[in-house]
Design an enzyme around this catalytic site. Sequence first.
Site: not given
Lengths: 323, 433
Positions: B267, B310, B313, B316, B318-319, B371, B378, B381
């Site tokens: 992850h 992952r 998925k 996003d 944040c990754y 995201d 937010d 993020h």
Amino acid sequence: NTEIFSMHDRKKLPKAAVDAALKKQTAEKIEKYKALTKQCFELRKQQAYTADSLKVLDKLLFINPECYTMWNFRREILQTLKEGKTSEETNKLWDDELKYNAGVVERRDAKCYGVWHHRRWVINELNDPEVEHKELGMCDKLLMASDCRNFHCWGYRLWIVERLEKAGKRTNQQEKDYLIEKVAQELENYSAWHYRARAIQQSTSSEGATEEAASEIIQEELDTALQAVATQITNQSAAFYSKWLLAKAEELGEKEAVAQFLDNCSELREDADAKDSKWLLLMTVYSATKEENAALRDECLDKLCEIDPKHVGYYNWCKAQRK
Amino acid sequence: MKPLPKSAQVDGAVADDVLDLRLSGDDGHATHSSREQRRIESICCNLLRRWQAIDDTATGRHTASEQGDEEENKQDQQQPEKSAAERSTVLLVERHRRYLLGALEFLPGGFKALDASRPWIVYWVLHSLDLMRTPVQASLRKRVIDFLGRCQNLDSGGFGGGPQQQSHLAPTYAAVNALCVLGGEDAYSVIDRRKLYAFLLKMKQPNGAFSVCEGGEADTRGTYTALSVASLCNIITPQLIRGTAAWLASCQSHEGGIGGEPGNEAHGGYTFCGAAALALIGEHQRLDLNRLLQWAASRQMRLEGGFQGRTNKLVDGCYSFWVGALFPLLDLLMQSDDNKSATPSGWKFDVRALQRYLLVCCQSPHGGLRDKPGKHADHYHTCYCLSGLSIAQSGANGANVFGDRGANALRPTNCLYNISERATEAALSYFSK
């Protein structure tokens, strides 16, 4: 003031009135939450480890399950309440606790560390394989209902499975059967593929099986992976799983099985639509391990550079690895 | 498959990467996952297509005299011509600043779930502001220092999610980072290092991992946060980290990424935590770095340009940091080992595609980053999108800044602690005394 919400009033509500009403409602909720928090912290300070305190906590933790300090308070209460109880009474205590916890997971927040960790604590206290077995059902229900990739749930499930396996209450085959069911339900469920890799690893390890048996398992698994690929060549999960599986097969000396996999990929690529599918190309690369396939491997990597330029750095690096 | 569209040409200038806007297929076997992936790709495709269309209506070349100081103009002249679309891509700094500062004044009731994470909000805001070179007013600085001081538990050591809350490694990490972002004697001296060490030691488990709080879960993230604060505050001892490296290494999955606990799925967040933690104690050679690199590289999405956390998925923002930071980190580690596997450029992900995703798809017009399109912005993020943006811009002497250089260039962030490089240097220097 109920007049504002009178059904007879057909005039459109002025925005300011609605905003004011909402603001008041929100302010009241915040005050209530703050008061509840204050009350709980006070109770803990007083060491009020009682059933009444538990009821107050029920409310707070449902509103804010992230309040980790209060999960600790909850454990302190439960440890006190279990004292001097009959086994029937304690069973009820833990049963109620698991029910409450499940309620928070299922209806409030399925992805909160504190909630899942508390569940482990309860299971530890109970130490009952029959209950642990039921937990597998709870996990599956959640995975099916809300999010089949919830890693909190999968992590907790792994913890349960390890306990059951250690106690001799669950077999490797049962685990494999469950996971293939999940994969069949959703081919892109990499979480299921991941745990299947664990199950395969277990059953092909030297403690798990004879060389012959391991060989059979690997060959069967390569077929399974191929079936998934053939069903949906756009599936990245099958590709990444195959990568691991092929490396495992090589490690176990199953060169012919790997070569067979390569042949099957090449066959799938005979279809014009599939020929330059990224994942098929990758699986060809992963299975083209023999020296005689070096040219094919490079050809596929070149094609990948063309159709997937974002990963050119990675593909060139793959080519260099070989030399 | 249809051939890729040719890159946009503007008056002879060539966009130096290709926008691939083909939606993913499902080979006639649609599933929930494939439908979701296509849905997100469609949304991003529309945004990116609109962005690309700016080139079609562009006229004339960018003239150096229009803006900026001499030094920047020189640099622009040295760089290949940027397309009109790229030049128009700006980070909405002012709006993000207002959005961030607002969080420190008032948060509506929907944020109660963050009541046990208040130092996090402080860190997300201050770090983001720092990356955007925003000075912090003296009055705000004082309020933050005072507030974080009240989150510290002087009996147990460490910081809690709010005043009166038990100490927990996550808000401890956030508080220490926030204080280091502020820098200066008054900020650093808030941290009771002796007590902090006692807290960390208490959180240490026999298996080598760290529990996040008393009676709490022990995982990769707990272990990273513990080592990060210990490293910054210079309180790492052999006793503190005995067995930790081996435990962390056992969390590397067959895919090459790292999970929360041994046996868990790889992850993005945990992979960063595991790799950074091992790097902090110089034990990274316990990992299969090649497989880690391959796993990380595979996380960049073809159309969107951002990262997924992952396999299979969705993208996003944040990754952008959690996975993006692995690249300079691995570069550092692999070079230090004289490992010939590091390519000359050192980068194995498309830094421009990531920046484009963040700037074109992840900025909210109301301020803050998100995201993915369709989600609200937010503060979490905002922090990690900006951190990822900074990572993507760094290296190659700043020649990697996508879009309007003047508006978009962020301060470089440290890939181990995720506070700015200058804040890192200052803190390490202070605590080494």
